[in-house]
Design an enzyme around this catalytic site. Structure first.
Site, mmCIF file in Angstrom:
data_model
loop_
_atom_site.group_PDB
_atom_site.id
_atom_site.type_symbol
_atom_site.label_atom_id
_atom_site.label_comp_id
_atom_site.label_asym_id
_atom_site.label_seq_id
_atom_site.Cartn_x
_atom_site.Cartn_y
_atom_site.Cartn_z
ATOM 1 N N GLU A 56 -1.236 -42.721 -27.830
ATOM 2 C CA GLU A 56 0.215 -42.599 -27.979
ATOM 3 C C GLU A 56 0.675 -41.147 -27.836
ATOM 4 O OE1 GLU A 56 -2.010 -44.084 -29.996
ATOM 5 O OE2 GLU A 56 -1.016 -45.483 -31.356
ATOM 6 N N CYS A 84 -0.971 -45.414 -35.777
ATOM 7 C CA CYS A 84 -1.264 -44.817 -37.080
ATOM 8 C C CYS A 84 -0.059 -44.006 -37.561
ATOM 9 C CB CYS A 84 -2.499 -43.913 -36.977
ATOM 10 S SG CYS A 84 -2.204 -42.389 -36.045
#
Length: 157
Positions: A56, A84
């Site tokens: 990401e 996360c």
């Protein structure tokens, strides 16, 4: 779940395959604006010796360079695994509009958990979140990877 979401998740799974071929946890991410790729990434923490080199983060960094702006307005990030806390923080700060992820992270879930941390944060930017897009396919890739790791006992996380 739209066909567009499925197509971009298939793209993300191909990026996850790159990670796996490098011995990384197979997670892929693609950042889209106006139906065009402006950033893509796969996990590279081990190969780059960088704890922040999540799929990401790499996709967001590329998107910022393409747009020449740290604000990634009107973008959608597709990722194979639920992000996360670090990655969610980066998404919030970058102001992406939408997050689409495949399978839940059962160990580190931020959303859809007892804490539901993301929806309880006092933040001024909210991201539209869609999940379980190709969840079975995304989950199988991860399960197979970790099964092989346990069998080989060579890769340390």
């Amino acid at each position: 779940m739209s066909q567009i979401d499925i197509n971009w998740m298939i793209y993300s799974l191909k990026l996850a395959d790159y990670a796996q071929k490098q011995g990384e946890v197979p997670v892929g991410a693609v950042l889209i604006q106006d139906e065009k790729v402006i950033g893509e990434g796969w996990n590279q923490r081990i190969s780059q010796y960088d704890p922040t080199a999540h799929a990401e983060i790499i996709a967001l960094r590329q998107g910022g360079k393409i747009l020449k702006n740290y604000r990634l307005l009107k973008t959608t990030l597709y990722v194979t695994l639920e992000p996360c806390l670090m990655c969610m923080g980066a998404m919030i700060h970058s102001r992406i509009s939408r997050l689409v992820y495949g399978t839940k992270d059962k160990k580190n879930s931020l959303m859809n958990s007892k804490m539901d941390l993301i929806n309880n944060l006092n933040i001024n930017h909210h991201i539209k979140i869609d999940h379980n897009i190709m969840a079975d396919e995304c989950s199988i890739v991860l399960k197979n990877f970790f099964r092989l790791c346990r069998e080989r006992k060579k890769i340390h996380f």
